[in-house]
Design a protein around this motif. Structure first.
Motif, PDB file in Angstrom:
ATOM      1  N   GLY A 170     -16.062  29.107  70.019  1.00  0.00           N
ATOM      2  CA  GLY A 170     -16.753  28.906  71.288  1.00  0.00           C
ATOM      3  C   GLY A 170     -17.700  27.721  71.249  1.00  0.00           C
ATOM      4  O   GLY A 170     -17.580  26.776  72.035  1.00  0.00           O
ATOM      5  N   LYS A 212     -17.221  30.520  79.490  1.00  0.00           N
ATOM      6  CA  LYS A 212     -16.276  30.091  80.521  1.00  0.00           C
ATOM      7  C   LYS A 212     -14.830  30.242  80.063  1.00  0.00           C
ATOM      8  O   LYS A 212     -14.340  29.450  79.252  1.00  0.00           O
ATOM      9  N   ALA A 238     -15.301  33.319  76.796  1.00  0.00           N
ATOM     10  CA  ALA A 238     -14.323  32.237  76.875  1.00  0.00           C
ATOM     11  C   ALA A 238     -13.037  32.602  76.147  1.00  0.00           C
ATOM     12  O   ALA A 238     -11.954  32.106  76.479  1.00  0.00           O
TER      13      ALA A 238
END
Length: 348
Positions: A170, A212, A238
């Motif tokens: 991430g 995200k 994510a």
């Protein structure tokens, strides 16, 4: 069972007006709400509850404490783009309202916990995934992520038909590099000819790589285009995007933190979630709450490793259970790590 109280960052200031202020010494482990019920709180990391991963695992521990310990739980959500001052305010209000312990989910809470813990010395603070900030009333709940990730690497190497696998991190921080290091070592120890594609979604101070899904989805698609057929993402919320892209392409995804095969939000893709590297965040939260309730609060480093199933590899997928050669390799690697025959790296 009482309903868990959720406190958002936006509403935290107004909530403070309804709270009875306590002295800076905070509250003792025996303090409780007006109805005599003990109280505990968790403050979520980036992505918040519903990430199907790290934060949801912490929530499961709080929920278990509510069910089994008669705890009244409170939750506090993060806000986008917040800083340390916001975290300090959040933790302060949770402590001031009588919650004990107050648990920060993730290393980003370290500076804030260091400050607030000094103001509330009779309140226990849990800090997950960080040992940089310590104190007599701080419990550092940490995990050997590299060990679980090594097992994921073994599984990936065994499951891959193309000889190319992927790792998605991430945010490029030391914690996530532990995941990378273990995974790559597990892959290459199992198949020295295997190719491991690696990508981080964002660099600090941009932490969108934990929040995200579209970023994870795009990264996974790029790896699929390069012939990867097993992709492991350590990216919080994510990571769900990476799972979506990988599963949609009919390839194997490896989850993280929670057993993502069993996460309702990922049910559409579960058939292609080969396994997940699990961290017993749930029990770490529950155990800390229980220790406070018993009047013997944990403090200092509390480590969860492979030897005590603090990290591991999930086997929920029936397809995984049919892969006898893969399972045998994973079990041997697990035994060798516990016995000290395999030393897993904590940095790439």
């Amino acid at each position: 069972m009482r309903r868990i109280t959720r406190i958002t960052t936006v509403g935290i200031a107004s909530a403070a007006l309804a709270l009875t202020a306590t002295a800076c010494g905070g509250k003792t482990s025996s303090d409780a709400g007006s109805d005599g019920q003990a109280k505990a709180a968790i403050a979520y990391d980036i992505g918040g509850r519903g990430d199907q991963s790290f934060n949801d695992a912490a929530y499961a521990g709080l929920k278990k404490a509510e069910d089994e310990l008669n705890i009244k739980g409170a939750e506090a959500e993060p806000s986008e783009g917040e800083g340390d001052a916001d975290k300090v305010q959040r933790l302060t209000e949770l402590a001031r309202s009588g919650n004990n312990p107050v648990i920060g989910v993730g290393f980003a809470y370290a500076p804030a916990i260091e400050k607030v813990a000094k103001k509330y010395p009779k309140t226990t603070f849990g800090l997950i995934d960080d040992t940089s900030k310590t104190g007599p009333n701080i419990a550092n709940l940490v995990f050997n992520e590299e060990q679980g990730s090594y097992l994921a690497g073994v599984a990936a190497a065994k499951a891959s038909k193309t000889g190319t696998v992927g790792f998605i991190g991430g945010v490029e921080v030391p914690l996530i590099k532990k995941f990378e290091a273990g995974f790559v070592q597990g892959v290459t120890d199992t198949n020295p000819k295997a190719k491991v594609l690696k990508q981080y979604l964002t660099q600090p101070p941009n932490f969108d790589g934990f929040a995200k899904p579209d970023l994870g989805k795009a990264a996974a698609q790029g790896m699929l285009d390069k012939n990867a057929d097993v992709i492991y993402a350590a990216a919080g919320l994510a990571g769900s995007g990476a799972i979506e892209a990988t599963a949609t392409a009919g390839k194997w995804a490896i989850g993280v933190d929670s057993d993502q095969y069993n996460q309702k939000g990922l049910a559409k893709y579960k058939a292609k979630i080969l396994t997940s590297v699990t961290k017993d965040v749930s029990d770490s939260v529950f155990n800390l709450i229980e220790s406070v309730k018993k009047g013997k609060p944990q403090s200092g480093e509390v480590r969860y490793g492979l030897d005590k199933d603090g990290v591991g590899l999930a086997n929920s997928n029936p397809e995984y259970q049919k892969m006898t050669d893969l399972i045998a390799a994973v079990e041997k690697a697990k035994a060798d790590i516990i016995a000290g025959k395999i030393k897993v790296k904590t940095a790439p």
